[in-house]
Design a protein around this motif. Structure first.
Motif, PDB file in Angstrom:
ATOM      1  N   GLY A 154       0.816  -1.206   0.000  1.00 29.38           N
ATOM      2  CA  GLY A 154       0.000   0.000   0.000  1.00 29.38           C
ATOM      3  C   GLY A 154       0.845   1.250   0.000  1.00 29.38           C
ATOM      4  O   GLY A 154       2.077   1.206   0.076  1.00 29.38           O
ATOM      5  N   THR A 155       0.170   2.382  -0.070  1.00 30.50           N
ATOM      6  CA  THR A 155       0.843   3.677  -0.095  1.00 30.50           C
ATOM      7  C   THR A 155       1.516   3.950   1.250  1.00 30.50           C
ATOM      8  O   THR A 155       0.936   3.703   2.306  1.00 30.50           O
ATOM      9  N   TRP A 156       2.733   4.449   1.193  1.00 31.22           N
ATOM     10  CA  TRP A 156       3.462   4.826   2.406  1.00 31.22           C
ATOM     11  C   TRP A 156       2.917   6.166   2.882  1.00 31.22           C
ATOM     12  O   TRP A 156       2.961   7.172   2.158  1.00 31.22           O
ATOM     13  N   LEU A 157       2.375   6.208   4.082  1.00 28.68           N
ATOM     14  CA  LEU A 157       1.637   7.375   4.564  1.00 28.68           C
ATOM     15  C   LEU A 157       2.477   8.347   5.370  1.00 28.68           C
ATOM     16  O   LEU A 157       2.028   9.460   5.668  1.00 28.68           O
ATOM     17  N   MET A 158       3.699   7.952   5.735  1.00 25.64           N
ATOM     18  CA  MET A 158       4.551   8.865   6.502  1.00 25.64           C
ATOM     19  C   MET A 158       5.337   9.770   5.551  1.00 25.64           C
ATOM     20  O   MET A 158       5.548   9.435   4.385  1.00 25.64           O
ATOM     21  N   PRO A 159       5.779  10.940   6.021  1.00 27.79           N
ATOM     22  CA  PRO A 159       6.575  11.820   5.158  1.00 27.79           C
ATOM     23  C   PRO A 159       7.867  11.126   4.728  1.00 27.79           C
ATOM     24  O   PRO A 159       8.457  10.346   5.487  1.00 27.79           O
ATOM     25  N   PRO A 160       8.342  11.399   3.510  1.00 27.32           N
ATOM     26  CA  PRO A 160       9.622  10.829   3.075  1.00 27.32           C
ATOM     27  C   PRO A 160      10.764  11.307   3.958  1.00 27.32           C
ATOM     28  O   PRO A 160      10.703  12.411   4.511  1.00 27.32           O
ATOM     29  N   ASN A 161      11.792  10.480   4.097  1.00 24.73           N
ATOM     30  CA  ASN A 161      12.992  10.987   4.751  1.00 24.73           C
ATOM     31  C   ASN A 161      13.650  12.027   3.841  1.00 24.73           C
ATOM     32  O   ASN A 161      13.264  12.195   2.677  1.00 24.73           O
ATOM     33  N   GLU A 162      14.634  12.738   4.355  1.00 19.01           N
ATOM     34  CA  GLU A 162      15.225  13.837   3.586  1.00 19.01           C
ATOM     35  C   GLU A 162      15.870  13.342   2.301  1.00 19.01           C
ATOM     36  O   GLU A 162      15.832  14.028   1.270  1.00 19.01           O
ATOM     37  N   ASN A 163      16.439  12.145   2.332  1.00 17.20           N
ATOM     38  CA  ASN A 163      17.083  11.591   1.143  1.00 17.20           C
ATOM     39  C   ASN A 163      16.085  11.470  -0.005  1.00 17.20           C
ATOM     40  O   ASN A 163      16.393  11.790  -1.161  1.00 17.20           O
ATOM     41  N   ASN A 164      14.876  11.002   0.289  1.00 20.57           N
ATOM     42  CA  ASN A 164      13.837  10.879  -0.735  1.00 20.57           C
ATOM     43  C   ASN A 164      13.177  12.219  -1.033  1.00 20.57           C
ATOM     44  O   ASN A 164      12.816  12.503  -2.186  1.00 20.57           O
ATOM     45  N   GLU A 165      12.997  13.039  -0.005  1.00 19.99           N
ATOM     46  CA  GLU A 165      12.382  14.352  -0.210  1.00 19.99           C
ATOM     47  C   GLU A 165      13.195  15.206  -1.174  1.00 19.99           C
ATOM     48  O   GLU A 165      12.642  15.984  -1.963  1.00 19.99           O
ATOM     49  N   VAL A 185       4.575  -3.369   3.790  1.00 25.43           N
ATOM     50  CA  VAL A 185       4.889  -3.307   5.221  1.00 25.43           C
ATOM     51  C   VAL A 185       3.601  -3.234   6.032  1.00 25.43           C
ATOM     52  O   VAL A 185       2.558  -2.814   5.537  1.00 25.43           O
ATOM     53  N   LYS A 186       3.711  -3.622   7.288  1.00 27.64           N
ATOM     54  CA  LYS A 186       2.588  -3.543   8.220  1.00 27.64           C
ATOM     55  C   LYS A 186       3.145  -3.119   9.579  1.00 27.64           C
ATOM     56  O   LYS A 186       3.964  -3.812  10.166  1.00 27.64           O
ATOM     57  N   GLY A 187       2.709  -1.969  10.073  1.00 29.56           N
ATOM     58  CA  GLY A 187       3.213  -1.486  11.357  1.00 29.56           C
ATOM     59  C   GLY A 187       4.686  -1.128  11.316  1.00 29.56           C
ATOM     60  O   GLY A 187       5.420  -1.354  12.288  1.00 29.56           O
ATOM     61  N   CYS A 188       5.121  -0.531  10.220  1.00 31.25           N
ATOM     62  CA  CYS A 188       6.547  -0.228  10.043  1.00 31.25           C
ATOM     63  C   CYS A 188       7.025   0.812  11.054  1.00 31.25           C
ATOM     64  O   CYS A 188       6.351   1.810  11.305  1.00 31.25           O
ATOM     65  N   TRP A 189       8.203   0.583  11.622  1.00 27.85           N
ATOM     66  CA  TRP A 189       8.791   1.498  12.609  1.00 27.85           C
ATOM     67  C   TRP A 189       9.642   2.595  11.948  1.00 27.85           C
ATOM     68  O   TRP A 189      10.214   3.419  12.639  1.00 27.85           O
ATOM     69  N   ASP A 190       9.753   2.576  10.620  1.00 29.61           N
ATOM     70  CA  ASP A 190      10.488   3.626   9.896  1.00 29.61           C
ATOM     71  C   ASP A 190      11.962   3.672  10.298  1.00 29.61           C
ATOM     72  O   ASP A 190      12.562   4.733  10.429  1.00 29.61           O
ATOM     73  N   LEU A 191      12.543   2.479  10.475  1.00 28.19           N
ATOM     74  CA  LEU A 191      13.923   2.404  10.956  1.00 28.19           C
ATOM     75  C   LEU A 191      14.956   2.652   9.862  1.00 28.19           C
ATOM     76  O   LEU A 191      16.034   3.178  10.120  1.00 28.19           O
ATOM     77  N   GLY A 192      14.670   2.189   8.649  1.00 28.64           N
ATOM     78  CA  GLY A 192      15.615   2.388   7.546  1.00 28.64           C
ATOM     79  C   GLY A 192      16.600   1.273   7.321  1.00 28.64           C
ATOM     80  O   GLY A 192      17.474   1.388   6.462  1.00 28.64           O
ATOM     81  N   SER A 193      16.491   0.171   8.057  1.00 26.28           N
ATOM     82  CA  SER A 193      17.472  -0.912   7.934  1.00 26.28           C
ATOM     83  C   SER A 193      16.901  -2.124   7.202  1.00 26.28           C
ATOM     84  O   SER A 193      17.307  -3.255   7.458  1.00 26.28           O
ATOM     85  N   CYS A 194      15.987  -1.896   6.280  1.00 24.86           N
ATOM     86  CA  CYS A 194      15.329  -3.006   5.560  1.00 24.86           C
ATOM     87  C   CYS A 194      16.326  -3.963   4.915  1.00 24.86           C
ATOM     88  O   CYS A 194      16.089  -5.166   4.849  1.00 24.86           O
ATOM     89  N   PRO A 199      13.942  -6.042  11.922  1.00 22.28           N
ATOM     90  CA  PRO A 199      13.963  -6.527  13.304  1.00 22.28           C
ATOM     91  C   PRO A 199      12.597  -6.492  13.986  1.00 22.28           C
ATOM     92  O   PRO A 199      12.452  -6.994  15.101  1.00 22.28           O
ATOM     93  N   THR A 200      11.588  -5.887  13.321  1.00 24.36           N
ATOM     94  CA  THR A 200      10.262  -5.776  13.942  1.00 24.36           C
ATOM     95  C   THR A 200       9.198  -6.587  13.199  1.00 24.36           C
ATOM     96  O   THR A 200       8.020  -6.509  13.555  1.00 24.36           O
ATOM     97  N   ASN A 201       9.608  -7.329  12.165  1.00 25.92           N
ATOM     98  CA  ASN A 201       8.679  -8.136  11.359  1.00 25.92           C
ATOM     99  C   ASN A 201       7.625  -7.295  10.652  1.00 25.92           C
ATOM    100  O   ASN A 201       6.554  -7.793  10.296  1.00 25.92           O
ATOM    101  N   ALA A 202       7.927  -6.030  10.425  1.00 21.02           N
ATOM    102  CA  ALA A 202       6.991  -5.170   9.707  1.00 21.02           C
ATOM    103  C   ALA A 202       7.022  -5.448   8.203  1.00 21.02           C
ATOM    104  O   ALA A 202       5.975  -5.422   7.546  1.00 21.02           O
ATOM    105  N   LYS A 203       8.201  -5.691   7.669  1.00 17.96           N
ATOM    106  CA  LYS A 203       8.291  -6.006   6.240  1.00 17.96           C
ATOM    107  C   LYS A 203       7.590  -7.335   5.965  1.00 17.96           C
ATOM    108  O   LYS A 203       7.935  -8.350   6.576  1.00 17.96           O
ATOM    109  N   GLN A 204       6.646  -7.319   5.041  1.00 15.46           N
ATOM    110  CA  GLN A 204       5.870  -8.524   4.769  1.00 15.46           C
ATOM    111  C   GLN A 204       6.567  -9.393   3.723  1.00 15.46           C
ATOM    112  O   GLN A 204       6.059  -9.652   2.629  1.00 15.46           O
ATOM    113  N   SER A 205       7.747  -9.841   4.096  1.00 17.20           N
ATOM    114  CA  SER A 205       8.557 -10.714   3.246  1.00 17.20           C
ATOM    115  C   SER A 205       8.040 -12.145   3.337  1.00 17.20           C
ATOM    116  O   SER A 205       7.181 -12.468   4.166  1.00 17.20           O
TER     117      SER A 205
END
Length: 537
Positions: A154-165, A185-194, A199-205
């Motif tokens: 689905g669409t990422w609803l949080m603001p982009p990090n500066e690198n993407n912005e 992703v589901k319940g992503c913590w926005d950590l950046g270490s994909c 480490p939080t099982n948010a990525k639906q791999s």
């Protein structure tokens, strides 16, 4: 960071059938209905659907089983244990570095979650050039919808990090559209270490979705186990011959394993899948096996800003532009997709050019460094025919991928496009990742210098994380290794279900293309083998 529950370890405690490596000795012989080679995008979707049909399934994975408890956001741990050749797999001439997963979940465990459906222009080309008349956006839409629902795309609803912005900002100032990327992703913590495992099982791999679902239904998983050969007799595969391997891929102590099945699915990923078919001496009457292997060759442009960019923070890829694809005929000069990749210290230091004081100066400015990458859309022009997988003397695969003048012309244009966007976004310095490039302080200076750079292999740093082709799909056996249903043209009880079946590159990050297309193929295979209708749930 508080540690989240680990569904993989919980499943193992419940009695999942996992053997190999630290999980117990491999049996000498295994019998099942379907044996699947690999555990990545194609293998995971296939395993879930076939077990849902009540079939006995065995998955064989060369890499280890690692899960969220093992993921510590450290490059030093992730690359040696989760990637092919410690994230240093290279083409035959060492001109391209290739990132591919080598663990349970395959590249889905370590990718950056970018999710695109197969572009219509790509599907039209497949129809016209490879006879895939039943592959269209309308036909594939329900298969993509199922995969997107299953994997929470689905669409990422949080603001982009500066690198993407910065990509969005620079493109906007030039009148270039730069939309958001969908993510699985589901319940992503926005950590950046994909790229180091979530480490939080948010990525639906596949590691936390389809593989656990298959194991819950009784599938078996053999890890740190390499399939050496598909044993063929009388025009059919009659067994897999497997050997135990160590974490680094060297042979481990222990006996060979024979897996006997009714049907076999190869889903080891492009490069490994065609290599297995070659090692096994499978029929290849038109010399297609291993050829037309594509990479989306990637070139990179770095830039320095006054403000902190901190490209290691936040969702790694959330903005893209297809402007330089959509303004280019698909079979004309090579087009490219622009994205902003995450920036982590080891990858950064090992990718950027220079050494000694020059590299030390770059590393000192790491927090203010921005990067863009260009994915070159290979495979749609006769001068971009991809590469060829061959075997070394020990049977391991190597990809020979010529970087032709046609491809490198695209690299030069991509360097120009990226530099212009970066200066438009406010960069004070732009540095194309090229051995002879300098630090350019204006767009005019960069434009003149890039036009004069020798864009040659080894001088131009080229990387890839998208490997496709080598077992191409086509409407007849003169143009493809497998049929439109994924079954091998000459071997009726063998299917290929991974990105190696794509007859060209996708022109977009390929994971969702694999999910959607394999969903269709595996659903049909489940019906054929079991008589039951199944749906990706």
């Amino acid at each position: 960071m508080s540690r989240q529950p680990d569904p993989v370890r919980e499943g193992l405690a419940r009695g999942w059938r996992v053997l190999g490596g630290p999980h117990g000795a491999l049996p000498g012989r295994v019998e099942c209905d379907v044996a699947i080679v690999g555990s990545g995008a194609g293998a995971g979707i296939t395993a879930e659907l076939l077990t849902q049909a009540g079939l006995r399934v065995v998955l064989v994975e060369e890499g280890p089983l690692r899960s969220s408890t093992d993921f510590h956001q450290r490059e030093s741990e992730a690359y040696p244990t989760l990637y092919q050749e410690s994230a240093a797999r290279k083409t035959a001439d060492k001109a391209i570095n290739i990132l591919q997963g080598r663990c349970v979940g395959g590249s889905t465990t370590v990718n950056w979650t970018s999710s695109f459906r197969t572009p219509q222009s790509t599907l039209d080309h497949w129809r016209d050039r490879f006879g895939l008349s039943d592959f269209s956006s309308d036909v594939l839409a329900p298969w993509f919808q199922q995969a997107e629902r299953r994997l929470n795309v689905g669409t990422w609803l949080m603001p982009p990090n500066e690198n993407n912005e910065l990509l969005r900002r620079g493109a906007a100032r030039l009148g270039i559209t730069a939309p958001m990327i969908q993510r699985n992703v589901k319940g992503c913590w926005d950590l950046g270490s994909c790229g180091m495992g979530c480490p939080t099982n948010a990525k639906q791999s596949m590691l936390v979705t389809t593989i656990p679902a298959a194991l819950e239904r009784g599938a078996s998983l053999l890890v740190q186990t390499r399939v050496q050969e598909l044993v063929m007799k009388g025009g059919r595969i009659e067994a897999l011959r497997c050997v135990p391997v160590q974490l680094d891929g060297r042979l481990a102590s222990g006996s060979e394993v024979q897996i006997v099945a009714q049907h076999y699915v190869v889903a080891g990923g492009a490069i490994n899948s065609p290599a297995l078919l070659m090692r096994s001496g499978l029929p290849d009457p038109h010399s297609l096996l291993g050829r037309r292997t594509f990479l989306h060759p990637v070139v990179i442009s770095a830039a320095l800003f006054e403000q902190a960019v901190e490209g290691w923070k936040g969702a790694p890829q959330t903005i893209y532009t297809d402007h330089f694809l959509e303004t280019q005929p698909i079979d004309g000069a090579i087009g490219y997709k622009l994205e902003a990749p995450p920036i982590h210290p080891v990858i950064f230091a090992s990718t950027l050019p220079g050494y000694g004081q020059a590299q030390a100066d770059l590393l000192a400015e790491f927090p203010k460094t921005h990067s863009l990458l260009a994915l070159l859309r290979d495979g749609f022009h006769e001068q971009s025919a991809g590469g060829r997988v061959t075997l070394r003397s020990d049977g391991s695969p190597v990809l020979d991928y010529p970087l032709t003048d046609f491809v490198m012309d695209g690299a030069r244009r991509a360097f120009l496009s990226m530099a212009e966007i970066q200066f438009a976004a406010g960069a004070k310095v732009v540095l194309p990742v090229h051995e002879m490039a300098q630090r350019y302080t204006s767009w005019a200076q960069a434009r003149e210098a890039i036009a004069a750079l020798p864009i040659k292999p080894l001088l131009t740093r080229v990387v890839s994380a998208h490997v496709m082709g080598g077992c191409g799909m086509a409407g007849d056996d003169k143009r493809g290794v497998v049929r439109p249903d994924g079954v091998h043209w000459q071997v009726a009880n063998l299917s290929v279900h991974d990105g190696s079946i794509f007859p060209t590159s996708i022109g977009a990050n390929p994971q969702l293309s694999i999910y959607g297309i394999v969903n269709r193929l595996a659903t049909a295979l489940a019906k054929q083998l079991s008589g039951r209708d199944v749906t990706l749930a």
